[in-house]
Design an enzyme around this catalytic site. Structure first.
Site, PDB file in Angstrom:
ATOM      1  N   ASN A  11      77.407 -90.128  23.790  1.00  0.00           N
ATOM      2  CA  ASN A  11      77.667 -88.753  24.221  1.00  0.00           C
ATOM      3  C   ASN A  11      78.632 -88.121  23.216  1.00  0.00           C
ATOM      4  O   ASN A  11      79.794 -88.515  23.147  1.00  0.00           O
ATOM      5  CB  ASN A  11      78.274 -88.782  25.629  1.00  0.00           C
ATOM      6  N   HIS A  55      71.907 -81.436  27.029  1.00  0.00           N
ATOM      7  CA  HIS A  55      73.057 -82.171  26.479  1.00  0.00           C
ATOM      8  C   HIS A  55      72.801 -83.666  26.660  1.00  0.00           C
ATOM      9  O   HIS A  55      72.476 -84.119  27.762  1.00  0.00           O
ATOM     10  CB  HIS A  55      74.327 -81.726  27.199  1.00  0.00           C
ATOM     11  N   CYS A 109      80.991 -79.828  26.709  1.00  0.00           N
ATOM     12  CA  CYS A 109      79.621 -80.155  26.254  1.00  0.00           C
ATOM     13  C   CYS A 109      78.703 -78.943  26.272  1.00  0.00           C
ATOM     14  O   CYS A 109      77.569 -79.014  25.788  1.00  0.00           O
ATOM     15  CB  CYS A 109      79.050 -81.260  27.120  1.00  0.00           C
TER      16      CYS A 109
HETATM   17  N1  ACO Z   1      80.319-102.149  32.186  1.00  0.00           N
HETATM   18  C1  ACO Z   1      80.079-102.882  33.298  1.00  0.00           C
HETATM   19  N2  ACO Z   1      80.336-102.421  34.538  1.00  0.00           N
HETATM   20  C2  ACO Z   1      80.845-101.174  34.652  1.00  0.00           C
HETATM   21  C3  ACO Z   1      81.118-100.373  33.531  1.00  0.00           C
HETATM   22  C4  ACO Z   1      80.831-100.907  32.256  1.00  0.00           C
HETATM   23  N3  ACO Z   1      81.036-100.221  31.113  1.00  0.00           N
HETATM   24  N4  ACO Z   1      81.605 -99.192  33.955  1.00  0.00           N
HETATM   25  C5  ACO Z   1      81.654 -99.261  35.297  1.00  0.00           C
HETATM   26  N5  ACO Z   1      81.188-100.431  35.710  1.00  0.00           N
HETATM   27  C6  ACO Z   1      81.050-100.938  37.083  1.00  0.00           C
HETATM   28  C7  ACO Z   1      81.980-100.260  38.056  1.00  0.00           C
HETATM   29  O1  ACO Z   1      83.254-100.876  38.028  1.00  0.00           O
HETATM   30  C8  ACO Z   1      81.255-100.479  39.356  1.00  0.00           C
HETATM   31  O2  ACO Z   1      81.506-101.789  39.811  1.00  0.00           O
HETATM   32  P1  ACO Z   1      81.709-102.068  41.395  1.00  0.00           P
HETATM   33  O3  ACO Z   1      80.390-101.685  42.012  1.00  0.00           O
HETATM   34  O4  ACO Z   1      81.993-103.533  41.401  1.00  0.00           O
HETATM   35  O5  ACO Z   1      82.845-101.204  41.814  1.00  0.00           O
HETATM   36  C9  ACO Z   1      79.792-100.396  38.974  1.00  0.00           C
HETATM   37  O6  ACO Z   1      79.739-100.619  37.546  1.00  0.00           O
HETATM   38  C10 ACO Z   1      79.155 -99.065  39.278  1.00  0.00           C
HETATM   39  O7  ACO Z   1      80.053 -98.041  38.836  1.00  0.00           O
HETATM   40  P2  ACO Z   1      79.665 -96.530  38.899  1.00  0.00           P
HETATM   41  O8  ACO Z   1      80.745 -95.717  38.272  1.00  0.00           O
HETATM   42  O9  ACO Z   1      79.233 -96.193  40.278  1.00  0.00           O
HETATM   43  O10 ACO Z   1      78.391 -96.581  37.945  1.00  0.00           O
HETATM   44  P3  ACO Z   1      77.292 -95.502  37.745  1.00  0.00           P
HETATM   45  O11 ACO Z   1      75.978 -96.072  38.063  1.00  0.00           O
HETATM   46  O12 ACO Z   1      77.666 -94.191  38.363  1.00  0.00           O
HETATM   47  O13 ACO Z   1      77.315 -95.305  36.165  1.00  0.00           O
HETATM   48  C11 ACO Z   1      78.227 -93.827  34.524  1.00  0.00           C
HETATM   49  C12 ACO Z   1      78.525 -94.925  35.525  1.00  0.00           C
HETATM   50  C13 ACO Z   1      77.313 -94.378  33.449  1.00  0.00           C
HETATM   51  C14 ACO Z   1      79.544 -93.359  33.918  1.00  0.00           C
HETATM   52  C15 ACO Z   1      77.526 -92.676  35.273  1.00  0.00           C
HETATM   53  O14 ACO Z   1      78.236 -92.318  36.405  1.00  0.00           O
HETATM   54  C16 ACO Z   1      77.381 -91.486  34.407  1.00  0.00           C
HETATM   55  O15 ACO Z   1      76.714 -91.508  33.410  1.00  0.00           O
HETATM   56  N6  ACO Z   1      78.003 -90.375  34.818  1.00  0.00           N
HETATM   57  C17 ACO Z   1      77.953 -89.157  34.053  1.00  0.00           C
HETATM   58  C18 ACO Z   1      78.940 -89.261  32.990  1.00  0.00           C
HETATM   59  C19 ACO Z   1      78.746 -88.193  32.000  1.00  0.00           C
HETATM   60  O16 ACO Z   1      77.665 -88.033  31.501  1.00  0.00           O
HETATM   61  N7  ACO Z   1      79.801 -87.480  31.744  1.00  0.00           N
HETATM   62  C20 ACO Z   1      79.827 -86.503  30.803  1.00  0.00           C
HETATM   63  C21 ACO Z   1      79.009 -85.318  31.184  1.00  0.00           C
HETATM   64  S1  ACO Z   1      79.674 -83.904  30.570  1.00  0.00           S
HETATM   65  C22 ACO Z   1      80.278 -84.360  29.140  1.00  0.00           C
HETATM   66  O17 ACO Z   1      79.536 -84.828  28.337  1.00  0.00           O
HETATM   67  C23 ACO Z   1      81.750 -84.285  28.891  1.00  0.00           C
END
Ligand code: ACO
Length: 325
Positions: A280, A250, A113
């Protein structure tokens, strides 16, 4: 001292839209969860026979239609991508094959990214060094082809698109004011793509080439690193936040961008993003955000911007630029 500036832009997104309602039918998720955690409503998906070079070519055609000069004298093609058509030849060489530009180098950049901001920095360096005059920096991704649509924590995030920026010599009004960059290679295991012949932490990487990520760790790294380095970037150039017109991080996730803005602090209304309707799109996301602002006449010549790419590597590049047209 920089000797170049950005002089033209073009973008392309495939026609097919993947909405949150569509995703509700594929995995156990909800529109509410996706909007609240990411700010995303839909993403674009390339056709089965549409590949990254095809998207890049369409973005360059769009740039050509909006640019008054010729592209025949482009002397370097840089393509930022994590989803190249082939391991080789490069996607940049596929673009050259289509347009037939006679005297140009062609090189892919693999910086996830952060690829676009790396590409711009290299374009400015080539021109400032005096070896090149006109460099086209393209970003293209078909992330849907390496997304695991059984993994709800990643498949809701990513989309496909391409964009292009032209960088040309301009010694009188150079556009590149300062840069920061860094890499935390030890963070490889929080965001990577399988399918190549390598090992990670002693285990062979297997599989059909999907993205794997520990979203929470990536989130924490970005929200810690981007604000710190944003301030270093401004200090390098002797600028304050009030001197900035726009911050273009980004577009990984709207909630993440809001956290970065809170931490800086910087008004979220002065960010340009593309998360909502494209998801993204990795290296492309910054160009999509810029192009929406150009079309909405929010962005104009002489405005000052921070462009900040960050992602798998883990690696980042932030640039302070003056918009060139
Ligand atoms: N729908 C519903 N529930 C979900 C989903 C979904 N799509 N995905 C995960 N969950 C659940 C999980 O299973 C978890 O459930 P649990 O508490 O029962 O175990 C709960 O939601 C929380 O999961 P987390 O992974 O802790 O959720 P978080 O609040 O961290 O959000 C996310 C997840 C959106 C992926 C976040 O971590 C994020 O945005 N991270 C950065 C990702 C990113 O931007 N990556 C790329 C950056 S660099 C590049 O672009 C390559």
């Amino acid at each position: 001292m920089s000797k170049s500036k950005i002089t033209a832009i073009g973008t392309y997104a495939p026609a097919r839209r993947l909405t949150n309602a569509d995703l509700e039918r594929i995995v156990d998720t909800s529109d509410e969860w996706i909007v609240q955690r990411t700010g995303m409503k839909e993403r674009r998906i390339a056709g089965e026979h549409e590949f990254t070079s095809d998207l890049c070519i369409e973005a360059v055609k769009n740039l050509a239609e909006r640019y008054s000069g010729t592209l025949n004298d482009v002397d370097m093609i840089l393509v930022a991508t994590t989803t190249a058509d082939y391991a080789f030849p490069s996607t940049a060489a596929r673009v050259q094959a289509y347009f037939g530009w006679p005297h140009t180098g062609a090189l892919d950049i693999n910086a996830t990214c952060a690829g676009l901001t790396y590409g711009l920095q290299l374009a400015d360096a080539l021109i400032t060094a005096g070896t090149h005059q006109k460099v086209i920096v393209i970003a293209g991704e078909t992330l849907s082809k390496v997304t695991d649509y059984t993994d709800r924590s990643t498949c809701v995030l990513f989309g496909d698109a391409a964009g292009a920026l032209l960088v040309e010599r301009d010694e009188a009004a150079p556009g590149f004011l300062a840069a920061v960059q860094g890499t935390v290679g030890s963070g490889a295991d929080v965001l990577y793509r399988t399918g190549l012949s390598a090992e990670l932490n002693g285990q062979p990487l297997k599989g059909g080439g999907n993205m794997v990520q520990n979203g929470r760790e990536v989130y924490k790294w970005a929200v810690r690193t981007v604000p710190e380095e944003f301030n270093v970037l401004l200090e390098k150039a002797g600028f304050s936040k009030d001197d900035l017109d726009w911050f273009v991080p980004h577009s990984a996730n709207m909630r993440m961008i809001e956290s970065i803005c809170e931490k800086l602090p910087f008004p979220a209304e002065r960010t340009l993003t593309s998360v909502e309707y494209y998801g993204n799109t990795s290296s492309v996301s910054i160009i999509l955000a810029l192009d929406e602002a150009v079309k909405a006449k929010k962005l104009s010549e002489g405005q000052t911007l921070v462009l900040f790419g960050f992602g798998g590597g883990l690696t980042y590049t932030g640039l302070l630029v003056r918009w060139g047209f």
